[in-house]
Design a protein around this motif. Structure first.
Motif, PDB file in Angstrom:
ATOM      1  N   PHE A   1       0.835  -1.207   0.000  1.00 34.49           N
ATOM      2  CA  PHE A   1       0.000   0.000   0.000  1.00 34.49           C
ATOM      3  C   PHE A   1       0.871   1.258   0.000  1.00 34.49           C
ATOM      4  CE2 PHE A   1      -1.788   3.428   2.581  1.00 34.49           C
ATOM      5  CZ  PHE A   1      -2.928   3.730   1.849  1.00 34.49           C
ATOM      6  N   VAL A   2       1.883   1.278   0.849  1.00 31.09           N
ATOM      7  CA  VAL A   2       2.754   2.457   0.936  1.00 31.09           C
ATOM      8  C   VAL A   2       3.492   2.673  -0.389  1.00 31.09           C
ATOM      9  CG1 VAL A   2       4.792   3.402   2.078  1.00 31.09           C
ATOM     10  CG2 VAL A   2       3.015   2.300   3.431  1.00 31.09           C
ATOM     11  N   LEU A   3       3.944   1.593  -1.022  1.00 29.18           N
ATOM     12  CA  LEU A   3       4.663   1.730  -2.289  1.00 29.18           C
ATOM     13  C   LEU A   3       3.762   2.286  -3.391  1.00 29.18           C
ATOM     14  CD1 LEU A   3       6.782  -1.564  -2.290  1.00 29.18           C
ATOM     15  CD2 LEU A   3       7.581   0.772  -1.893  1.00 29.18           C
ATOM     16  N   TRP A   4       2.548   1.750  -3.508  1.00 28.51           N
ATOM     17  CA  TRP A   4       1.611   2.249  -4.519  1.00 28.51           C
ATOM     18  C   TRP A   4       1.177   3.679  -4.215  1.00 28.51           C
ATOM     19  CZ3 TRP A   4       0.895   0.415  -9.158  1.00 28.51           C
ATOM     20  CH2 TRP A   4       1.072  -0.940  -9.418  1.00 28.51           C
ATOM     21  N   ASP A   5       0.985   3.966  -2.944  1.00 31.87           N
ATOM     22  CA  ASP A   5       0.596   5.319  -2.541  1.00 31.87           C
ATOM     23  C   ASP A   5       1.710   6.313  -2.858  1.00 31.87           C
ATOM     24  OD1 ASP A   5      -0.965   7.326  -1.447  1.00 31.87           O
ATOM     25  OD2 ASP A   5      -0.345   6.920   0.610  1.00 31.87           O
ATOM     26  N   THR A   6       2.938   5.902  -2.619  1.00 22.74           N
ATOM     27  CA  THR A   6       4.082   6.765  -2.930  1.00 22.74           C
ATOM     28  C   THR A   6       4.175   7.019  -4.432  1.00 22.74           C
ATOM     29  OG1 THR A   6       5.291   5.891  -1.016  1.00 22.74           O
ATOM     30  CG2 THR A   6       6.581   7.015  -2.722  1.00 22.74           C
ATOM     31  N   LEU A   7       3.959   5.977  -5.223  1.00 22.93           N
ATOM     32  CA  LEU A   7       4.021   6.111  -6.678  1.00 22.93           C
ATOM     33  C   LEU A   7       2.964   7.092  -7.186  1.00 22.93           C
ATOM     34  CD1 LEU A   7       5.223   5.140  -9.386  1.00 22.93           C
ATOM     35  CD2 LEU A   7       3.515   3.305  -9.368  1.00 22.93           C
ATOM     36  N   GLY A   8       1.723   6.906  -6.743  1.00 26.57           N
ATOM     37  CA  GLY A   8       0.651   7.795  -7.188  1.00 26.57           C
ATOM     38  C   GLY A   8       0.835   9.215  -6.692  1.00 26.57           C
ATOM     39  N   SER A   9       1.241   9.360  -5.433  1.00 27.46           N
ATOM     40  CA  SER A   9       1.437  10.697  -4.868  1.00 27.46           C
ATOM     41  C   SER A   9       2.573  11.429  -5.574  1.00 27.46           C
ATOM     42  CB  SER A   9       1.740  10.596  -3.369  1.00 27.46           C
ATOM     43  OG  SER A   9       0.656  10.004  -2.670  1.00 27.46           O
ATOM     44  N   ALA A  10       3.664  10.715  -5.870  1.00 30.84           N
ATOM     45  CA  ALA A  10       4.790  11.339  -6.570  1.00 30.84           C
ATOM     46  C   ALA A  10       4.379  11.799  -7.966  1.00 30.84           C
ATOM     47  CB  ALA A  10       5.955  10.357  -6.653  1.00 30.84           C
ATOM     48  N   ALA A  11       3.534  11.002  -8.633  1.00 35.98           N
ATOM     49  CA  ALA A  11       3.067  11.398  -9.962  1.00 35.98           C
ATOM     50  C   ALA A  11       2.214  12.662  -9.886  1.00 35.98           C
ATOM     51  CB  ALA A  11       2.272  10.260 -10.592  1.00 35.98           C
ATOM     52  N   TRP A  12       1.309  12.708  -8.903  1.00 42.53           N
ATOM     53  CA  TRP A  12       0.454  13.879  -8.748  1.00 42.53           C
ATOM     54  C   TRP A  12       1.273  15.122  -8.384  1.00 42.53           C
ATOM     55  CZ3 TRP A  12      -3.573  16.614  -9.654  1.00 42.53           C
ATOM     56  CH2 TRP A  12      -3.975  17.638  -8.778  1.00 42.53           C
ATOM     57  N   ILE A  13       2.198  14.975  -7.453  1.00 39.28           N
ATOM     58  CA  ILE A  13       3.044  16.099  -7.044  1.00 39.28           C
ATOM     59  C   ILE A  13       3.854  16.613  -8.231  1.00 39.28           C
ATOM     60  CG2 ILE A  13       4.983  16.774  -5.581  1.00 39.28           C
ATOM     61  CD1 ILE A  13       3.969  14.610  -3.575  1.00 39.28           C
ATOM     62  N   SER A  14       4.357  15.693  -9.066  1.00 39.04           N
ATOM     63  CA  SER A  14       5.155  16.102 -10.221  1.00 39.04           C
ATOM     64  C   SER A  14       4.335  16.947 -11.184  1.00 39.04           C
ATOM     65  CB  SER A  14       5.698  14.861 -10.946  1.00 39.04           C
ATOM     66  OG  SER A  14       6.519  14.092 -10.096  1.00 39.04           O
ATOM     67  N   VAL A  15       3.073  16.547 -11.402  1.00 36.27           N
ATOM     68  CA  VAL A  15       2.199  17.309 -12.308  1.00 36.27           C
ATOM     69  C   VAL A  15       1.973  18.722 -11.763  1.00 36.27           C
ATOM     70  CG1 VAL A  15      -0.130  17.463 -13.249  1.00 36.27           C
ATOM     71  CG2 VAL A  15       1.076  15.274 -13.265  1.00 36.27           C
ATOM     72  N   VAL A  16       1.640  18.812 -10.460  1.00 29.50           N
ATOM     73  CA  VAL A  16       1.355  20.114  -9.855  1.00 29.50           C
ATOM     74  C   VAL A  16       2.613  20.974  -9.802  1.00 29.50           C
ATOM     75  CG1 VAL A  16       0.537  21.296  -7.777  1.00 29.50           C
ATOM     76  CG2 VAL A  16      -0.547  19.169  -8.516  1.00 29.50           C
ATOM     77  N   ALA A  17       3.731  20.376  -9.394  1.00 26.65           N
ATOM     78  CA  ALA A  17       4.983  21.139  -9.291  1.00 26.65           C
ATOM     79  C   ALA A  17       5.430  21.640 -10.658  1.00 26.65           C
ATOM     80  CB  ALA A  17       6.074  20.270  -8.661  1.00 26.65           C
ATOM     81  N   PHE A  18       5.258  20.814 -11.688  1.00 28.24           N
ATOM     82  CA  PHE A  18       5.646  21.247 -13.025  1.00 28.24           C
ATOM     83  C   PHE A  18       4.743  22.381 -13.515  1.00 28.24           C
ATOM     84  CE2 PHE A  18       5.837  20.747 -17.718  1.00 28.24           C
ATOM     85  CZ  PHE A  18       7.201  20.981 -17.871  1.00 28.24           C
ATOM     86  N   GLY A  19       3.462  22.325 -13.111  1.00 30.58           N
ATOM     87  CA  GLY A  19       2.570  23.439 -13.424  1.00 30.58           C
ATOM     88  C   GLY A  19       3.049  24.732 -12.789  1.00 30.58           C
ATOM     89  N   GLY A  20       3.485  24.667 -11.531  1.00 33.74           N
ATOM     90  CA  GLY A  20       4.052  25.840 -10.876  1.00 33.74           C
ATOM     91  C   GLY A  20       5.337  26.294 -11.539  1.00 33.74           C
ATOM     92  N   TYR A  21       6.132  25.324 -11.970  1.00 41.91           N
ATOM     93  CA  TYR A  21       7.385  25.647 -12.656  1.00 41.91           C
ATOM     94  C   TYR A  21       7.116  26.427 -13.941  1.00 41.91           C
ATOM     95  CZ  TYR A  21      11.807  24.833 -15.118  1.00 41.91           C
ATOM     96  OH  TYR A  21      12.986  24.992 -15.808  1.00 41.91           O
ATOM     97  N   LEU A  22       6.071  26.007 -14.663  1.00 42.06           N
ATOM     98  CA  LEU A  22       5.724  26.712 -15.900  1.00 42.06           C
ATOM     99  C   LEU A  22       5.204  28.121 -15.625  1.00 42.06           C
ATOM    100  CD1 LEU A  22       3.983  23.858 -17.939  1.00 42.06           C
ATOM    101  CD2 LEU A  22       6.311  24.732 -18.209  1.00 42.06           C
ATOM    102  N   LEU A  23       4.518  28.289 -14.486  1.00 41.42           N
ATOM    103  CA  LEU A  23       4.035  29.624 -14.131  1.00 41.42           C
ATOM    104  C   LEU A  23       5.184  30.579 -13.827  1.00 41.42           C
ATOM    105  CD1 LEU A  23       0.946  28.868 -11.851  1.00 41.42           C
ATOM    106  CD2 LEU A  23       0.919  29.939 -14.104  1.00 41.42           C
TER     107      LEU A  23
END
Length: 229
Positions: free
Chosen positions: A144-166
């Motif tokens: 559970f922790v491994l899958w949760d980490t994978l999904g959370s890292a993907a979501w964080i990357s999308v949001v952080a990259f959006g901020g990076y583009l801003l």
């Protein structure tokens, strides 16, 4: 009792950290995402990673993981303890969450892991039923922790990259949030409380309507031995 206490602590922590957003979002966004894992803090940290070259985008992603995953295991534990009852209870807030939780329950642990990763892309707080369903389906805690980490890292990357583009625009937005701290806190509290208040009000109205509905008349039994003619 310990699991119930942990759920209560997660709710209190979410409310207690609201004032941190206007206080830290323009000065210490990485610390803010570490403590809260909020979307606004991740986007702000991503924006600063473009303006300030000393702050790397990878650091933004890693720092947000503890904040965004801090209480996910508690709801996995709740599903392990109470099964479908807690999944159904948590799933009342979102139809999408209910469908994902139902898939995790019916398909078993093989599908529960990928669904946990996918749940990270649901709105804040809307993934708890999926985590509980994963516990009920028998997904081990480590998996559970491994899958949760994978999904959370993907979501964080999308949001952080959006901020990076801003870039500088994102930094300006963060500074505005910090400047209007009082208004921001009021808005954040309203956004947190309003959905729950609306749900409670609808339940109260439904209960009141059901209590006020007239009872169906019960036909009187026919008398025995009486000729209807």
């Amino acid at each position: 009792m310990l699991c119930l206490l942990a759920i209560a602590v997660s709710a209190v922590y979410a409310v207690a950290t609201i004032p941190l957003t206007p206080a830290l979002i323009s000065t210490h966004p990485v610390l803010l995402e570490l403590l809260t894992g909020s979307t606004s803090s991740i986007m702000s940290a991503g924006a600063y990673s473009d303006v300030d070259t000393k702050l790397q985008l990878a650091l933004v992603v890693v720092a947000a993981l503890p904040g965004i995953m801090r209480f996910d295991w508690v709801f996995w534990w709740a599903g392990r303890l109470w099964g479908h009852r807690i999944v159904e209870r948590l799933g009342q807030r979102s139809p999408r969450m209910t469908r994902l939780a139902g898939l995790a329950e019916t398909r078993g642990r093989r599908w529960a892991g990928p669904l946990v990763a996918l749940a990270a892309f649901l709105p804040g707080g809307a993934s708890t039923a999926v985590y509980a369903a994963a516990g009920w389906a028998g997904l081990p805690l480590l998996a559970f922790v491994l899958w949760d980490t994978l999904g959370s890292a993907a979501w964080i990357s999308v949001v952080a990259f959006g901020g990076y583009l801003l870039g500088s625009d994102g930094v300006t937005m963060a500074q505005l949030v910090s400047r209007y701290a009082t208004v921001t806190i009021i808005v954040l509290v309203a956004m947190l409380i309003a959905p729950q208040a609306w749900h409670s009000w609808r339940e109260w109205r439904a209960g009141k309507a059901s209590r006020g509905a007239p009872a169906s008349p019960v036909p009187a039994p026919a008398s025995e031995g009486v000729d209807p003619q």
